[in-house]
Motif scaffolding. Structure first.
Motif, PDB file in Angstrom:
ATOM      1  N   ILE A 403      24.084  57.490  47.015  1.00  0.00           N
ATOM      2  CA  ILE A 403      25.198  57.253  47.927  1.00  0.00           C
ATOM      3  C   ILE A 403      25.421  55.769  48.040  1.00  0.00           C
ATOM      4  CG2 ILE A 403      23.564  56.879  49.970  1.00  0.00           C
ATOM      5  CD1 ILE A 403      26.932  59.057  50.068  1.00  0.00           C
ATOM      6  N   VAL A 404      24.623  54.805  47.584  1.00  0.00           N
ATOM      7  CA  VAL A 404      24.874  53.398  47.792  1.00  0.00           C
ATOM      8  C   VAL A 404      25.907  53.168  46.634  1.00  0.00           C
ATOM      9  CG1 VAL A 404      24.123  51.079  47.496  1.00  0.00           C
ATOM     10  CG2 VAL A 404      22.829  52.521  48.927  1.00  0.00           C
ATOM     11  N   ALA A 405      25.447  53.671  45.504  1.00  0.00           N
ATOM     12  CA  ALA A 405      26.435  53.552  44.242  1.00  0.00           C
ATOM     13  C   ALA A 405      27.638  54.136  44.365  1.00  0.00           C
ATOM     14  CB  ALA A 405      25.777  54.178  43.052  1.00  0.00           C
ATOM     15  N   THR A 406      27.815  55.097  45.191  1.00  0.00           N
ATOM     16  CA  THR A 406      29.015  55.771  45.459  1.00  0.00           C
ATOM     17  C   THR A 406      29.946  54.721  46.369  1.00  0.00           C
ATOM     18  OG1 THR A 406      28.112  57.966  45.709  1.00  0.00           O
ATOM     19  CG2 THR A 406      30.322  57.855  46.317  1.00  0.00           C
ATOM     20  N   ALA A 407      29.205  54.195  47.479  1.00  0.00           N
ATOM     21  CA  ALA A 407      29.946  53.083  48.314  1.00  0.00           C
ATOM     22  C   ALA A 407      30.676  52.082  47.777  1.00  0.00           C
ATOM     23  CB  ALA A 407      28.973  52.902  49.484  1.00  0.00           C
ATOM     24  N   LEU A 408      29.824  51.561  46.947  1.00  0.00           N
ATOM     25  CA  LEU A 408      30.338  50.333  46.332  1.00  0.00           C
ATOM     26  C   LEU A 408      31.324  50.609  45.135  1.00  0.00           C
ATOM     27  CD1 LEU A 408      26.682  48.524  45.574  1.00  0.00           C
ATOM     28  CD2 LEU A 408      28.384  48.071  47.291  1.00  0.00           C
ATOM     29  N   ALA A 409      31.059  51.857  44.479  1.00  0.00           N
ATOM     30  CA  ALA A 409      32.145  52.300  43.647  1.00  0.00           C
ATOM     31  C   ALA A 409      33.720  52.511  44.329  1.00  0.00           C
ATOM     32  CB  ALA A 409      32.042  53.392  42.529  1.00  0.00           C
ATOM     33  N   VAL A 410      33.476  53.214  45.517  1.00  0.00           N
ATOM     34  CA  VAL A 410      34.581  53.455  46.176  1.00  0.00           C
ATOM     35  C   VAL A 410      35.280  52.072  46.895  1.00  0.00           C
ATOM     36  CG1 VAL A 410      35.426  54.380  48.547  1.00  0.00           C
ATOM     37  CG2 VAL A 410      34.112  55.605  46.768  1.00  0.00           C
ATOM     38  N   SER A 411      34.249  51.097  47.158  1.00  0.00           N
ATOM     39  CA  SER A 411      34.883  49.759  47.665  1.00  0.00           C
ATOM     40  C   SER A 411      35.849  49.143  46.511  1.00  0.00           C
ATOM     41  CB  SER A 411      33.934  49.174  48.019  1.00  0.00           C
ATOM     42  OG  SER A 411      34.172  47.710  48.191  1.00  0.00           O
ATOM     43  N   ILE A 412      35.398  49.291  45.278  1.00  0.00           N
ATOM     44  CA  ILE A 412      36.413  48.665  44.354  1.00  0.00           C
ATOM     45  C   ILE A 412      37.439  49.497  44.179  1.00  0.00           C
ATOM     46  CG2 ILE A 412      36.397  48.219  41.966  1.00  0.00           C
ATOM     47  CD1 ILE A 412      33.326  47.924  42.034  1.00  0.00           C
ATOM     48  N   LEU A 413      37.185  50.873  44.232  1.00  0.00           N
ATOM     49  CA  LEU A 413      38.629  51.555  44.150  1.00  0.00           C
ATOM     50  C   LEU A 413      39.735  51.379  45.159  1.00  0.00           C
ATOM     51  CD1 LEU A 413      37.219  54.933  42.989  1.00  0.00           C
ATOM     52  CD2 LEU A 413      38.556  53.470  41.612  1.00  0.00           C
ATOM     53  N   THR A 414      39.193  50.802  46.482  1.00  0.00           N
ATOM     54  CA  THR A 414      39.934  50.690  47.633  1.00  0.00           C
ATOM     55  C   THR A 414      40.665  49.529  47.417  1.00  0.00           C
ATOM     56  OG1 THR A 414      37.910  51.647  49.089  1.00  0.00           O
ATOM     57  CG2 THR A 414      39.878  50.324  50.214  1.00  0.00           C
ATOM     58  N   LEU A 415      39.992  48.405  46.813  1.00  0.00           N
ATOM     59  CA  LEU A 415      40.893  47.130  46.333  1.00  0.00           C
ATOM     60  C   LEU A 415      41.729  47.694  45.450  1.00  0.00           C
ATOM     61  CD1 LEU A 415      40.363  44.337  47.081  1.00  0.00           C
ATOM     62  CD2 LEU A 415      39.176  44.025  44.959  1.00  0.00           C
ATOM     63  N   VAL A 416      41.549  48.527  44.467  1.00  0.00           N
ATOM     64  CA  VAL A 416      42.481  48.710  43.492  1.00  0.00           C
ATOM     65  C   VAL A 416      43.914  49.504  44.251  1.00  0.00           C
ATOM     66  CG1 VAL A 416      43.250  50.369  41.604  1.00  0.00           C
ATOM     67  CG2 VAL A 416      41.164  49.250  41.674  1.00  0.00           C
ATOM     68  N   SER A 417      43.540  50.291  45.145  1.00  0.00           N
ATOM     69  CA  SER A 417      44.749  50.744  45.779  1.00  0.00           C
ATOM     70  C   SER A 417      45.732  50.031  46.830  1.00  0.00           C
ATOM     71  CB  SER A 417      44.461  52.197  46.446  1.00  0.00           C
ATOM     72  OG  SER A 417      43.491  51.784  47.633  1.00  0.00           O
ATOM     73  N   MET A 418      44.706  48.727  47.311  1.00  0.00           N
ATOM     74  CA  MET A 418      45.377  47.769  48.121  1.00  0.00           C
ATOM     75  C   MET A 418      46.242  46.705  47.100  1.00  0.00           C
ATOM     76  SD  MET A 418      45.307  47.949  51.192  1.00  0.00           S
ATOM     77  CE  MET A 418      44.150  48.659  52.502  1.00  0.00           C
ATOM     78  N   LEU A 419      45.694  46.974  45.861  1.00  0.00           N
ATOM     79  CA  LEU A 419      46.458  45.939  44.902  1.00  0.00           C
ATOM     80  C   LEU A 419      47.870  46.704  44.648  1.00  0.00           C
ATOM     81  CD1 LEU A 419      43.768  44.737  42.364  1.00  0.00           C
ATOM     82  CD2 LEU A 419      45.338  43.330  43.981  1.00  0.00           C
ATOM     83  N   LYS A 420      47.854  48.094  44.536  1.00  0.00           N
ATOM     84  CA  LYS A 420      49.066  48.686  44.268  1.00  0.00           C
ATOM     85  C   LYS A 420      49.836  48.501  45.278  1.00  0.00           C
ATOM     86  CE  LYS A 420      50.503  53.363  43.702  1.00  0.00           C
ATOM     87  NZ  LYS A 420      50.037  54.953  43.763  1.00  0.00           N
ATOM     88  N   ILE A 421      49.636  48.468  46.864  1.00  0.00           N
ATOM     89  CA  ILE A 421      50.438  47.988  47.543  1.00  0.00           C
ATOM     90  C   ILE A 421      51.306  46.435  47.425  1.00  0.00           C
ATOM     91  CG2 ILE A 421      50.980  47.807  50.297  1.00  0.00           C
ATOM     92  CD1 ILE A 421      49.021  49.823  50.887  1.00  0.00           C
ATOM     93  N   TRP A 422      50.005  45.891  47.369  1.00  0.00           N
ATOM     94  CA  TRP A 422      50.429  44.396  46.794  1.00  0.00           C
ATOM     95  C   TRP A 422      51.095  44.095  45.727  1.00  0.00           C
ATOM     96  CZ3 TRP A 422      50.016  39.900  49.593  1.00  0.00           C
ATOM     97  CH2 TRP A 422      50.113  38.848  48.996  1.00  0.00           C
ATOM     98  N   THR A 423      51.240  44.738  44.606  1.00  0.00           N
ATOM     99  CA  THR A 423      52.124  44.599  43.561  1.00  0.00           C
ATOM    100  C   THR A 423      53.393  45.425  43.761  1.00  0.00           C
ATOM    101  OG1 THR A 423      50.959  46.472  42.575  1.00  0.00           O
ATOM    102  CG2 THR A 423      50.324  44.257  41.654  1.00  0.00           C
ATOM    103  N   GLY A 424      53.576  46.490  44.561  1.00  0.00           N
ATOM    104  CA  GLY A 424      54.388  47.237  44.800  1.00  0.00           C
ATOM    105  C   GLY A 424      55.382  46.523  45.868  1.00  0.00           C
ATOM    106  N   ALA A 425      55.002  46.110  47.063  1.00  0.00           N
ATOM    107  CA  ALA A 425      55.847  45.582  48.044  1.00  0.00           C
ATOM    108  C   ALA A 425      55.755  44.179  48.191  1.00  0.00           C
ATOM    109  CB  ALA A 425      55.360  46.252  49.289  1.00  0.00           C
TER     110      ALA A 425
END
Lengths: 490, 124
Positions: A403-425
């Motif tokens: 679960i710790v590994a999942t939590a850390l991986a998801v945290s990176i993916l969250t950053l990726v999707s935030m980058l999507k807003i950042w690059t898009g908008a």
């Protein structure tokens, strides 16, 4: 000072009635709503200070003995949630007034908003299962009205899904409450732990699952989340900000209450798996989306996973981490939706296809988005990092590596999707007029509220030490049912 | 506990669940009404055996007043929610002339375009 507890519910409810009476005079409505919300926030702070120094406060309605009466109970967790909830309600209200959009001008906005506020206070203070259900209904009914305020095609469509699913959720909850009453003969949360512990395992687990399904739907946990990303984006920005910040977290609050106080089971592998799935599915949903509000809505689902993970791990340290996580998450999520609201108000759209170069148009606006966005992804030294660190540390201590590994991986993916807003908008060439630094200056009230909420998220990181110690004290209260019982029915 | 009451709860809940599965809002509302009544009856069933005196002092044994208070509250809430749902259904009907609950548009679009790169809106 137990007389403060009912006031936190009565004042907004009375205000809602007054705002209904003043239905034709919007300025009066506005004054009533602001006055009541400010008072509620002050009362919440007073309750918080009182509870922290004098211990759990109990108000028994009608002067009946606490075993019979309807009790309002404020322990540290309730008081903390009450305070942060009332603060966010006040901030979003001022934002809505500053927005001067059609939704705030609707004559039903102010009464519904105050009723929502009363429901939120009541849900945090309810001392028995049935009144928890009643206050859930109060806030749900108000949220139905707020979600469909314009009565437009898209609002009715997404509102239908939201209302129908929540009615089903309420029915599951009442069924759970009825069966708990049939099995134990009481609904008082102070008396229930003892009587539930005496039940056969099968009955107790069945009751627990019923309540978990009901609250899990409210909190948008994995298989029960699909209503959220469909309905929240249809609401006007100030409404979706308060929904996103508060409503799902009330579900999480109810889950914490029931899982620690009523069903202190030791094996929660199922809940842990659900938490992992919630994180993963939520963040993948966010990556696939293309509208800012929908990306942010899927993030709510993903973040709920972290809180449920803490609840599933169990124990005082885990609950302390979850409480801190909630306190960080509510203002962060609210501020992201508020920034989205400013963008939508200024450019008329928040779809990433239509936005571009906002960072060059207004640097401060970009900063207002970037801070909470990075915090949500868990970048140090922001508050999200501390929250995630707390949950992950407990996971490591208990040896739940996956679960710790999942939590850390998801945290990176969250950053990726935030980058999507950042690059898009925000990145790239501005679509509109170049070097127009007045985006924030054109909307003074909206901007100052957003700045205040973002400042609050930074303050949570700065004062993380005292806050975390408070969360630990609150968790110690919550995880010892005997303390709750002793305070309510001595 | 009486068998009739339990059977009634089962029938109402079953019929309600069946209706809720439909796509037209009118049927969903009817279904939710039935489910609501089933749950309200369940609360009464959870209380005590039927036939007991409702008022203390008339005769023993006395019915438990708590489930009655709960069921009253619950009925009022169900009534309020039903009225709201009906008004929503009416509003939906005045807008587009049917009362079908539609899929979410964005979901449908995302599902229809598998593999297509998502436009980031960045000018090149």
């Amino acid at each position: 000072m137990t007389e403060l507890l009912p006031l936190a519910i009565v004042i907004p409810l009375g205000g809602a009635a007054a705002a209904l009476l003043a239905i034709r005079v919007r300025s009066v409505q506005r004054i009533i709503t602001i006055a009541c919300t400010v008072t509620t926030a002050l009362i919440a702070v007073a309750i918080l200070l009182d509870v922290d120094s004098n211990g759990t406060q109990v108000a028994s309605m009608g002067g009946w003995p606490p075993r019979i009466a309807i009790n309002l109970v404020a322990d540290r967790l309730s008081a903390l949630m009450l305070t942060i909830g009332a603060t966010m309600l006040l901030a979003v209200l001022l934002f809505a007034v500053g927005q001067r959009a059609d939704d705030e001008r609707s004559r039903w906005y102010h009464p519904a908003y105050l009723a929502l506020s009363a429901g939120v206070s009541g849900a945090f203070l309810a001392g028995d299962l049935f009144n928890l259900f009643v206050f859930f209904e109060v806030l749900l009914m108000s949220s139905y009205v707020l979600l469909t305020l314009e009565g437009s095609d898209s609002q009715i469509r997404s509102g239908t899904t939201y209302v129908v699913l929540n009615v089903v959720e309420s029915l599951v909850l009442v069924t759970g409450v009825a069966l708990v009453f049939a099995a134990t003969g009481t609904l008082n949360m102070a008396e229930l732990p003892e009587r539930l512990a005496a039940l056969p395992d099968g009955v107790r687990i069945g009751l627990n699952l019923l309540l978990l399904i009901a609250f899990g739907l409210k909190a948008a946990v994995f298989p029960l989340f699909s209503w959220l990303p469909d309905s929240y984006p249809a609401a006007p920005s100030p409404v979706s900000a308060v929904f996103a910040g508060l409503l799902t977290k009330i579900g999480v609050y109810a889950i914490i209450r029931t899982q620690t106080l009523l069903f202190p089971e030791t094996n929660r592998t199922l809940l842990l798996v659900i938490a992992g799935l919630t994180m993963v599915i939520g963040v993948f949903g966010a990556i696939a989306q293309n509208a800012m509000k929908r990306i942010l809505s899927f993030h709510i689902v993903s973040q709920i996973g972290y809180m449920i993970m803490g609840v599933a791990l169990g124990g005082t340290a885990a609950i302390a981490a979850v409480i801190f996580y909630m306190i960080h998450h509510i203002p962060v999520k609210t501020s992201l939706f508020l920034v989205e609201g400013i963008i939508e108000r200024d450019t008329g759209s928040s779809t990433l296809d239509r936005l571009s170069g906002l960072a060059r148009r207004s640097g401060p606006l970009a900063a207002l988005f970037l801070l909470p966005a990075l915090s949500l992804a868990g970048i140090p030294p922001l508050s999200g990092f501390i929250g995630k660190l707390g949950v992950v540390t407990v996971g490591l201590d208990q040896g739940s590596w996956w679960i710790v590994a999942t939590a850390l991986a998801v945290s990176i993916l969250t950053l990726v999707s935030m980058l999507k807003i950042w690059t898009g908008a925000f990145w790239g060439e501005p679509a509109g007029p170049d070097h127009d630094s007045g985006v924030l200056r054109n909307h003074p009230l909206m901007s100052s509220v957003t700045i205040a909420v973002v400042a609050l998220t930074v303050a949570i990181a700065v004062f993380a030490g005292p806050l975390y110690r408070f969360a630990e004290r609150a968790a110690a209260d919550v995880t010892t049912p005997a303390a709750y019982e002793g305070a309510v029915v001595p | 506990m009486s068998f009739t009451q339990a059977a009634l709860v089962a029938v109402l809940a079953g019929a309600g669940t069946y209706l809720v599965m439909h796509r037209t809002l009118t049927r969903i509302i009817l279904g939710l009404g039935m489910l609501g009544n089933a749950v309200n009856l369940l609360i009464l069933t959870a209380g005590s055996s039927p036939g007991n005196a409702p008022i203390v002092g008339e005769q023993a044994p006395v019915a438990d007043p708590v489930p009655q208070a709960l069921v009253l509250t619950s009925i009022v809430i169900t009534f309020g929610v039903m009225s709201f749902l009906l008004s929503m259904a009416y509003r939906g009907w005045t807008i587009d002339g049917n009362d079908e609950v539609e899929d979410d548009i964005t979901d449908r679009r995302l599902a229809e375009e598998p593999g297509e790169p998502v436009d980031h809106g960045e000018p090149t």
